[in-house]
Design an enzyme around this catalytic site. Structure first.
Site, mmCIF file in Angstrom:
data_model
loop_
_atom_site.group_PDB
_atom_site.id
_atom_site.type_symbol
_atom_site.label_atom_id
_atom_site.label_comp_id
_atom_site.label_asym_id
_atom_site.label_seq_id
_atom_site.Cartn_x
_atom_site.Cartn_y
_atom_site.Cartn_z
ATOM 1 N N GLY A 121 68.169 31.802 34.798
ATOM 2 C CA GLY A 121 67.733 33.068 35.395
ATOM 3 C C GLY A 121 68.445 34.238 34.727
ATOM 4 N N LEU A 173 66.044 22.174 42.953
ATOM 5 C CA LEU A 173 67.023 22.574 43.967
ATOM 6 C C LEU A 173 66.460 22.583 45.383
ATOM 7 C CD1 LEU A 173 68.793 25.368 41.898
ATOM 8 C CD2 LEU A 173 69.625 23.049 42.363
ATOM 9 N N ALA A 212 67.320 31.350 42.893
ATOM 10 C CA ALA A 212 66.696 31.944 44.079
ATOM 11 C C ALA A 212 65.200 32.024 43.849
ATOM 12 C CB ALA A 212 67.259 33.351 44.334
ATOM 13 N N TYR A 261 74.494 35.046 45.678
ATOM 14 C CA TYR A 261 74.049 36.423 45.467
ATOM 15 C C TYR A 261 73.048 36.810 46.543
ATOM 16 C CZ TYR A 261 76.565 35.652 41.242
ATOM 17 O OH TYR A 261 77.591 35.349 40.385
ATOM 18 N N THR A 278 70.964 40.425 48.449
ATOM 19 C CA THR A 278 70.109 41.515 47.972
ATOM 20 C C THR A 278 70.158 42.742 48.883
ATOM 21 O OG1 THR A 278 67.773 42.122 47.701
ATOM 22 C CG2 THR A 278 68.212 40.261 49.122
ATOM 23 N N ASP A 279 69.915 43.902 48.277
ATOM 24 C CA ASP A 279 69.747 45.151 49.028
ATOM 25 C C ASP A 279 68.559 45.048 49.992
ATOM 26 O OD1 ASP A 279 68.503 44.877 46.440
ATOM 27 O OD2 ASP A 279 67.529 46.797 46.799
ATOM 28 N N TYR A 303 61.049 37.969 51.463
ATOM 29 C CA TYR A 303 62.134 37.696 50.504
ATOM 30 C C TYR A 303 63.482 38.099 51.105
ATOM 31 C CZ TYR A 303 65.274 38.639 46.567
ATOM 32 O OH TYR A 303 66.369 38.698 45.740
HETATM 33 N N1 NAP Z 1 66.116 40.283 40.398
HETATM 34 C C1 NAP Z 1 66.506 41.248 41.243
HETATM 35 O O1 NAP Z 1 66.103 42.424 41.142
HETATM 36 C C2 NAP Z 1 67.463 40.922 42.364
HETATM 37 C C3 NAP Z 1 67.766 41.921 43.296
HETATM 38 C C4 NAP Z 1 68.659 41.629 44.321
HETATM 39 C C5 NAP Z 1 69.226 40.375 44.410
HETATM 40 N N2 NAP Z 1 68.914 39.414 43.493
HETATM 41 C C6 NAP Z 1 69.543 38.101 43.633
HETATM 42 O O2 NAP Z 1 70.333 37.835 42.481
HETATM 43 C C7 NAP Z 1 70.329 36.429 42.197
HETATM 44 C C8 NAP Z 1 69.908 36.188 40.758
HETATM 45 O O3 NAP Z 1 68.606 36.759 40.568
HETATM 46 P P1 NAP Z 1 67.881 36.732 39.147
HETATM 47 O O4 NAP Z 1 67.179 38.021 38.981
HETATM 48 O O5 NAP Z 1 68.816 36.256 38.101
HETATM 49 O O6 NAP Z 1 66.775 35.598 39.431
HETATM 50 P P2 NAP Z 1 65.771 34.904 38.411
HETATM 51 O O7 NAP Z 1 65.877 35.511 37.062
HETATM 52 O O8 NAP Z 1 64.442 34.857 39.105
HETATM 53 O O9 NAP Z 1 66.355 33.426 38.298
HETATM 54 C C9 NAP Z 1 66.282 32.523 39.357
HETATM 55 C C10 NAP Z 1 66.526 31.132 38.814
HETATM 56 O O10 NAP Z 1 66.324 30.199 39.880
HETATM 57 C C11 NAP Z 1 65.648 29.085 39.341
HETATM 58 N N3 NAP Z 1 64.885 28.361 40.366
HETATM 59 C C12 NAP Z 1 63.948 28.869 41.190
HETATM 60 N N4 NAP Z 1 63.429 27.880 41.957
HETATM 61 C C13 NAP Z 1 64.063 26.734 41.570
HETATM 62 C C14 NAP Z 1 63.976 25.368 42.011
HETATM 63 N N5 NAP Z 1 63.150 24.995 42.995
HETATM 64 N N6 NAP Z 1 64.764 24.457 41.397
HETATM 65 C C15 NAP Z 1 65.592 24.829 40.400
HETATM 66 N N7 NAP Z 1 65.744 26.098 39.964
HETATM 67 C C16 NAP Z 1 64.976 27.035 40.551
HETATM 68 C C17 NAP Z 1 64.699 29.676 38.323
HETATM 69 O O11 NAP Z 1 64.283 28.647 37.458
HETATM 70 P P3 NAP Z 1 63.194 28.898 36.280
HETATM 71 O O12 NAP Z 1 63.986 29.546 35.194
HETATM 72 O O13 NAP Z 1 62.744 27.534 35.923
HETATM 73 O O14 NAP Z 1 62.140 29.762 36.872
HETATM 74 C C18 NAP Z 1 65.561 30.743 37.685
HETATM 75 O O15 NAP Z 1 66.284 30.237 36.583
HETATM 76 C C19 NAP Z 1 69.390 35.796 43.228
HETATM 77 O O16 NAP Z 1 70.150 35.327 44.314
HETATM 78 C C20 NAP Z 1 68.525 36.966 43.692
HETATM 79 O O17 NAP Z 1 68.026 36.767 45.010
HETATM 80 C C21 NAP Z 1 68.056 39.661 42.462
#
Ligand code: NAP
Length: 298
Positions: free
Chosen positions: A12, A38, A61, A100, A102-103, A126
């Site tokens: 991710g 997961l 996530a 992690y 989120t807002d 979400y």
């Molecule tokens: N993105 C934002 O704007 C944002 C904002 C606030 C908080 N957050 C939080 O920050 C954290 C990191 O976010 P991010 O943006 O890095 O997320 P991301 O890029 O969407 O990465 C999420 C990872 O989780 C993996 N995943 C999802 N479902 C899965 C499953 N069933 N089994 C195994 N792996 C699985 C995905 O695998 P694949 O690579 O195979 O898809 C991906 O590698 C999360 O907790 C998110 O809620 C993110």
């Protein structure tokens, strides 16, 4: 003795950056979807039994905010049930869990930056599923370090920065939402701060708990889009538009399945005070990332 770290979600945005930053904390076992599903409780339990980590860092996530409105089961399976299981296993084995949040756990109606202790009231599935995950982790009684982050971007995967660069190269004008404000946060900053806090905790500095993590300053999606295009212009990236061609639009003019908070700005005093950190202004890391993208394209 080497610290064993099990990193989940290693492909991710944040997970990829953690692969690098966590090397300064210990030995990293990076787990992707190919290594373990997961949502499979038995597989996750076996994974932890075989790795015997000192720290689990969960960067996995369900992050598709709009899709979550129609796929709530999948969102809850990953965002609530996984942290609940990790918390339970961690408590039994005295493992520290890093997660992690989120807002989007806030409804955005506050007129000032949100504190960690402010009342939560998610406006979408979400946010509700992520809040349920945090509450489950807290209820387990395991040691946990949770960073609430917002508006995450990186050079990898789809995100707002990359979408704006693409649209700015294709279109003559853009309309972007101007009544939602937040702090755009690079995944690399989240990873570096996570590793830094873990090193300090190991040295007996600071405490585990929930912390808001975002750069200083704030902007709207419209302001962010103008900054991206303005900076990309200075790097001679191929664009059809200038910042002034990006028009502000209200959220009501851009309906989406999930509601989003108008105010996503988080107060980060607790994190900076506890771990003696100074967070950069949001424009600085954005400029670095645009430079990186520009160089990778030339
Ligand atoms: N993105 C934002 O704007 C944002 C904002 C606030 C908080 N957050 C939080 O920050 C954290 C990191 O976010 P991010 O943006 O890095 O997320 P991301 O890029 O969407 O990465 C999420 C990872 O989780 C993996 N995943 C999802 N479902 C899965 C499953 N069933 N089994 C195994 N792996 C699985 C995905 O695998 P694949 O690579 O195979 O898809 C991906 O590698 C999360 O907790 C998110 O809620 C993110």
């Amino acid at each position: 003795m080497t610290t064993n770290i099990l990193l989940l979600g290693a492909d991710g945005q944040v997970g990829w950056e953690l692969r690098r930053s966590l090397l300064s904390v210990g030995k990293v076992s990076a787990i992707t979807r190919q290594d373990c599903s997961l949502t499979d409780r038995t597989a996750v339990t076996a994974l932890i039994a075989s790795h015997q980590p000192d720290i689990i860092v969960n960067a996995a996530a369900y992050t598709a905010v709009d899709l979550a409105e129609s796929e709530s089961q999948q969102a809850y399976a990953l965002n609530r049930d996984l942290p609940a299981l990790l918390g339970e296993l961690a408590r039994q084995r005295d493992i520290l869990v890093v997660d992690y949040s989120t807002d989007y756990v806030f409804d955005g109606s506050k007129s000032a930056p949100y504190f960690e202790h402010d009342e939560t009231a998610p406006a979408n599935i979400y946010g509700a599923s992520k809040l349920a995950g945090l509450q489950a982790l807290q209820a387990c009684g395991c040691r946990h370090l949770v960073f609430r982050v917002s508006w995450v971007y990186s050079a990898r995967r789809g995100n707002f920065i990359k979408t704006i660069l693409r649209l700015a190269a294709e279109r003559d004008a853009l309309s972007i939402v101007s009544d939602q404000i937040g702090s755009p946060t690079p995944a690399s900053l989240i990873a570096d701060v996570s590793a830094n806090c873990l090193r300090l905790l190991a040295a007996g500095i600071g405490q585990a708990g929930v912390y808001h993590l975002a750069p200083a300053g704030q902007t709207s999606w419209h302001g962010l889009a103008q900054e991206i295009v303005g900076h990309a212009q200075t790097l001679n990236m191929p664009l059809k538009i200038k910042p002034e061609d990006i028009k502000p639009t209200p959220t009501s003019g851009y309906p989406t399945p999930a509601q989003r908070p108008a105010n996503s700005v988080m107060n980060t005093d607790k994190l900076q005070r506890t771990f003696q950190l100074q967070l950069p202004h949001w424009q600085e890391p954005l400029a670095h990332l645009l430079q990186e993208i520009s160089e990778s394209r030339s």
